[in-house]
Design a protein around this motif. Sequence first.
Motif, mmCIF file in Angstrom:
data_model
loop_
_atom_site.group_PDB
_atom_site.id
_atom_site.type_symbol
_atom_site.label_atom_id
_atom_site.label_comp_id
_atom_site.label_asym_id
_atom_site.label_seq_id
_atom_site.Cartn_x
_atom_site.Cartn_y
_atom_site.Cartn_z
ATOM 1 N N SER A 41 29.513 6.360 -57.899
ATOM 2 C CA SER A 41 30.169 6.321 -56.585
ATOM 3 C C SER A 41 31.634 6.724 -56.688
ATOM 4 C CB SER A 41 30.064 4.911 -55.992
ATOM 5 O OG SER A 41 28.724 4.559 -55.753
ATOM 6 N N GLU A 42 32.295 6.306 -57.764
ATOM 7 C CA GLU A 42 33.720 6.585 -57.913
ATOM 8 C C GLU A 42 33.985 8.088 -58.051
ATOM 9 O OE1 GLU A 42 32.745 2.529 -58.691
ATOM 10 O OE2 GLU A 42 31.983 4.365 -59.634
ATOM 11 N N VAL A 43 33.082 8.803 -58.742
ATOM 12 C CA VAL A 43 33.261 10.239 -58.916
ATOM 13 C C VAL A 43 33.087 10.957 -57.583
ATOM 14 C CG1 VAL A 43 32.263 12.307 -59.979
ATOM 15 C CG2 VAL A 43 32.645 10.253 -61.356
ATOM 16 N N HIS A 44 32.092 10.556 -56.810
ATOM 17 C CA HIS A 44 31.902 11.178 -55.498
ATOM 18 C C HIS A 44 33.089 10.870 -54.575
ATOM 19 C CE1 HIS A 44 27.887 12.785 -56.046
ATOM 20 N NE2 HIS A 44 27.538 11.665 -56.647
ATOM 21 N N ARG A 45 33.590 9.644 -54.619
ATOM 22 C CA ARG A 45 34.764 9.307 -53.809
ATOM 23 C C ARG A 45 35.979 10.137 -54.255
ATOM 24 N NH1 ARG A 45 32.352 3.840 -53.626
ATOM 25 N NH2 ARG A 45 32.160 3.282 -51.405
ATOM 26 N N HIS A 46 36.106 10.320 -55.571
ATOM 27 C CA HIS A 46 37.218 11.125 -56.085
ATOM 28 C C HIS A 46 37.123 12.558 -55.570
ATOM 29 C CE1 HIS A 46 40.184 12.761 -58.853
ATOM 30 N NE2 HIS A 46 39.287 13.646 -59.261
#
Length: 408
Positions: free
Chosen positions: A378-383
């Motif tokens: 999720s953090e990579v997609h948010r980034h």
Amino acid sequence: MIDFELPQELATLRQRVLEFVTDKIVPFENDPRNGVYTVEDSLREEMVALTRAAGLLSPHGPREYGGLGLDHRSMAVVFEAASWSPLGPLAFNIQAPDEGNVNLLHQVATPEQKARWLPDIVAGRIRTVFSMTETATDGAGSDPSLLQTQAREVNGGYVISGRKYMISAAIGATLNIVMARTFDVAGRDLGATMFLTDAGDPAFKIDRMLETIDSNTPGGHAEVTFDGLFVPHEDVLGQVGQGFRNAQVRLGPARLTHCMRWLGQAARCHAIAVAHAGRRHSFGKTLIEHQGVGFMLADNEIDLHVCRLAVWQAAWLLDRGDYARNETSMTKVLCSELLGRIVDRCLQILGSIGITRDTVIERIYRDIRPFRIYDGPSEVHRHALAQRLAAHGPFDAVTRCYPMPAPR
């Protein structure tokens, strides 16, 4: 424009799939071959044979290779229904990585490569692997630019060397699609390339099996080594140096099909929790009459609805030929988090029953947690979304343009 009314043919297919899963596949959930860490191939093959006989196998597969040839919107409906059981994706031959590899081969492979591989994959006769991820210390994880596995050109082809981590379904697979940093005979770095390799080649070594909390993948998850694996030029998949670009053909739709499958399993958990809350009494009422439980189930309904709409809209864009980068990223984050909460609520509502194997919720609870990591955390997609915001400003989801008008 998008139409939310299902065509009659699709509605009928959905009902056939639901009835088939309920009658034929759910009984296998307590089969001893449905193990703690993996599903045995004999069980997968038995279920595939039943699905094939019912004319429901490989709804995503191209018609010319024996599949049903559904578009993404139809896949969203059918995949959700097929995933009423956690064994459904295996029975219908729509489990990762096979499902994504079919799409990748259909879009990128040469006619000769398609003829060689797609009939057997679509028919469920063989399993496949997609080898891209490497360990955090040795190479590419969430950041594919750190790819360390190398393919060096030699006379007649390439020699691949390197290590990969968290490679799914390797044991028992036939085809292994490998991503490697490529160098020509002069030693020049040409970028990443995908290769079609023999998973049974002695130069492909399974170093160890990883004991993970999920259990829905035949062949499990492994750490592997490529020790001088030779690949002829004709087994390059796509263009040399265009591996990351071509992989997007697979990765965007694969994020969405993950959402479709988990939506079906979360809906199953919700149905079990609703039934339990309606018959279990506590303090003079059924559980569902208590506001705390009733609100949890209401939140489940809301989250299922939101996830389904997001999946359908992203699928509609893919069917229009759009890459839908924002939409598949947003939907993957949304579904991985909301559907996980649904399953968690369902386990809580069942209390001590929920943590046992008396229902399928316990297994789905373990299996769904890695969804927030697979196909990009999720953090990579948010980034990635934040980077596009920084570069272009807010995204107008209606016109699908940057930037939105400045607020007044």
